[in-house]
Structures are given as structure tokens and as C-alpha cells.
Design an enzyme around this catalytic site. Structure first.
Site, PDB file in Angstrom:
ATOM      1  N   TYR A   1     -13.199  -1.074  10.808  1.00  0.00           N
ATOM      2  CA  TYR A   1     -11.759  -0.267  11.194  1.00  0.00           C
ATOM      3  C   TYR A   1     -11.555  -0.349  12.071  1.00  0.00           C
ATOM      4  O   TYR A   1     -10.308  -1.304  12.334  1.00  0.00           O
ATOM      5  CB  TYR A   1     -12.151   1.334  10.462  1.00  0.00           C
ATOM      6  CG  TYR A   1     -11.104   1.275  10.166  1.00  0.00           C
ATOM      7  CD1 TYR A   1     -10.071   1.140   9.250  1.00  0.00           C
ATOM      8  CD2 TYR A   1      -9.951   2.470  10.854  1.00  0.00           C
ATOM      9  CE1 TYR A   1      -8.197   1.973   9.121  1.00  0.00           C
ATOM     10  CE2 TYR A   1      -8.870   2.948  11.489  1.00  0.00           C
ATOM     11  CZ  TYR A   1      -7.933   2.555   9.804  1.00  0.00           C
ATOM     12  OH  TYR A   1      -7.124   3.121  10.132  1.00  0.00           O
TER      13      TYR A   1
ATOM     14  N   ILE B   1       1.105   7.527   3.941  1.00  0.00           N
ATOM     15  CA  ILE B   1       1.899   6.770   5.078  1.00  0.00           C
ATOM     16  C   ILE B   1       3.210   5.626   4.414  1.00  0.00           C
ATOM     17  O   ILE B   1       3.679   5.547   4.588  1.00  0.00           O
ATOM     18  CB  ILE B   1       1.786   5.956   6.180  1.00  0.00           C
ATOM     19  CG1 ILE B   1       0.718   7.167   6.422  1.00  0.00           C
ATOM     20  CG2 ILE B   1       2.454   5.357   7.030  1.00  0.00           C
ATOM     21  CD1 ILE B   1       0.190   6.286   8.434  1.00  0.00           C
TER      22      ILE B   1
ATOM     23  N   GLY C   1       0.798  -1.460  -0.097  1.00  0.00           N
ATOM     24  CA  GLY C   1       0.174  -0.147  -0.087  1.00  0.00           C
ATOM     25  C   GLY C   1       0.772   1.071  -0.060  1.00  0.00           C
ATOM     26  O   GLY C   1       0.861   2.128   0.863  1.00  0.00           O
TER      27      GLY C   1
END
Length: 261
Positions: free
Chosen positions: A154, A19, A14
């Protein structure tokens, strides 16, 4: 402290933005060979080119693979059988009232946020252990311990990551491999910028950021969104030789958001 990761290969999942991108840049600056990962081949190629230009590193490559699926993970393993450093950063989030979260939503979040890291760790960590050195880091969240009312699904996945990371650390104890979790607070990524803009559509972003921190994240001691580079600094250190005694830990870089010692 000078962090030198020359000779190490780091896979950051990712990592085409946010980040993950900042972590990839940090590893490149520390001398590691960096592998960028994302689902889109175009975005991976763009991120690799941008990172090379920004860092001056020639040892940045990319693999496009959807590691939220077993087939995608297998495709990644075929192209990249071994790494020294694994950063499990792939993740999704969305605000949704808890009673409106469907079975499909729960399963999708678990598949992307948790099982992706499980699959990659299951493949790479034993190989690291056999070589006597390695680093596995899960990018969790302060939401693991302060479950957000607006996205319970989440928060559930981020708590699960802490359990998985601790269990993996137990399994590779004494091998030279460390496994840790890093818990960022609210960070200024593209997704969070969009999220805050949707929460406060009538405010310019700077004012919306202040309102979000004051209203939605009032326990923050930093009183601003964390920048991706600030998260990356801790992750790169945790992957270094200097952090060899840190394993099985949940490391906070949350701006003091979590109201506990």
C-alpha cells in the site's frame, strides 16, 4: 474565504463512502456539478441519492465503472468525456506481512491505486489544458513517506502517486491546470474502522481508536483519527480558484503524524 465552483464539473473516484464521499459533498456544497464513481451501480445510486438529500444539490450524478481496468476507464470516458476537476481517490489497502505479499497482490495494488489515476489523468488533463483551466488531485497518504510495516505494498502505491502527480504537473506547466497530491493521515472511514476493530477486537471502538493512535500511530499530534470532512476541506480548497498558485505539491493533512518539518 467563500469557495464557489459553480459551472465546474468534478469527478470524484471511489466516492460512494469515506473520504471520497465527503469530498463529493464538499464540491456539491461549493456549487460544482459532481459525478460520483464506484464499481457497484447500486452503491453509486445510493450515494447520489444520499448526497442530494444532504446537500440539496440537484447537480449530482453517478457513473458506475471499475477504473482499475482499462475497459472500465474507457466506459467512464464514454459517459463522461470531460471534467474540470479530477479527484483520483480510488484505492484499496490491507495489512499483510511483506514476505507474504504475492506478485498478484503487488500488481493488484498498483493497478487499483496507481494506474487508475494514471489512466484518468492521461485522458482528462490534456483536455483541461486545451481549455486553459483544470485541477487534478491525487489522494495519496502519509504512508507515502512513512511506509507502514504492516502494508508495504500500500505504501509503495502511495509513494508512486506522488511521483506521478509531480510529473503531470511538470507536463501541464503554464496551462492553467494544477496537479497536486493530498496526504491524509489515518482517517475514520468504514475501512479503517474495520481495520482497527480487527487489530483490537476485545476493545470498544472508542478505546480501540485511542490504543491504535497511541501504539500504531504514536507520532500523531492530533492524537485521534481524522474525520473525512477534514480531508475534504483541503481538497475542495486545492481545487478552487484560491489555490491557483499551488501545483506540483504534496499537501499534508495528516494531523502532524509525519515527524518532519
Amino acid at each position: 474565504m467563500k469557495i464557489d465552483l459553480t459551472g465546474r464539473t468534478a469527478l470524484v473516484t471511489g466516492s460512494t463512502s469515506g473520504i471520497g464521499y465527503a469530498v463529493a459533498a464538499g464540491f456539491a456544497q461549493a456549487g460544482a456539478a459532481v459525478v460520483v464513481n464506484g464499481r457497484s451501480a447500486d452503491r453509486v445510486e445510493q450515494a447520489v441519492a444520499k448526497l442530494k438529500a444532504e446537500t440539496g444539490s440537484a447537480t449530482i450524478t453517478g457513473v458506475a465503472a471499475d477504473i482499475a481496468t482499462a475497459e472500465g476507464a474507457d466506459g467512464l470516458f464514454e459517459q463522461l468525456p470531460d471534467v474540470d476537476i479530477l479527484i483520483n481517490n480510488t484505492g484499496i489497502f490491507e495489512p499483510k506481512p511483506v514476505f507474504e505479499i504475492t506478485d498478484a497482490d503487488w500488481l493488484r495494488f498498483f493497478e487499483v491505486n496507481v494506474l487508475s489515476g494514471v489512466r484518468l489523468s492521461r485522458h482528462y488533463a490534456p483536455r483541461m489544458a486545451a481549455r486553459g483551466w483544470g485541477r487534478v488531485i491525487f489522494v495519496s497518504s502519509e504512508s507515502a513517506v512513512m511506509i507502514p510495516r504492516e502494508m508495504v505494498h500500500y505504501g509503495m502505491t502511495k509513494t508512486a502517486q506522488l511521483s506521478v502527480a509531480r510529473g503531470l504537473a511538470l507536463e501541464v506547466a503554464g496551462t492553467g491546470v494544477t496537479v497536486n497530491s493530498v496526504l491524509p493521515g489515518s482517517t475514520l472511514t468504514e475501512g479503517v474502522r474495520t481495520f482497527i476493530g480487527e487489530l483490537y477486537p476485545d476493545l470498544p471502538f472508542e478505546a480501540a481508536e485511542r490504543e491504535f493512535m497511541a501504539t500504531d500511530r504514536p507520532t500523531s499530534l492530533l492524537k485521534r483519527l481524522i474525520r473525512p470532512e477534514e480531508i475534504a476541506n483541503l481538497i475542495v480548497y486545492t481545487a478552487s480558484e484560491g489555490a491557483s498558485a499551488t501545483t506540483g505539491a504534496a499537501l499534508r493533512v495528516d494531523g502532524g503524524l509525519i515527524p518532519t518539518i
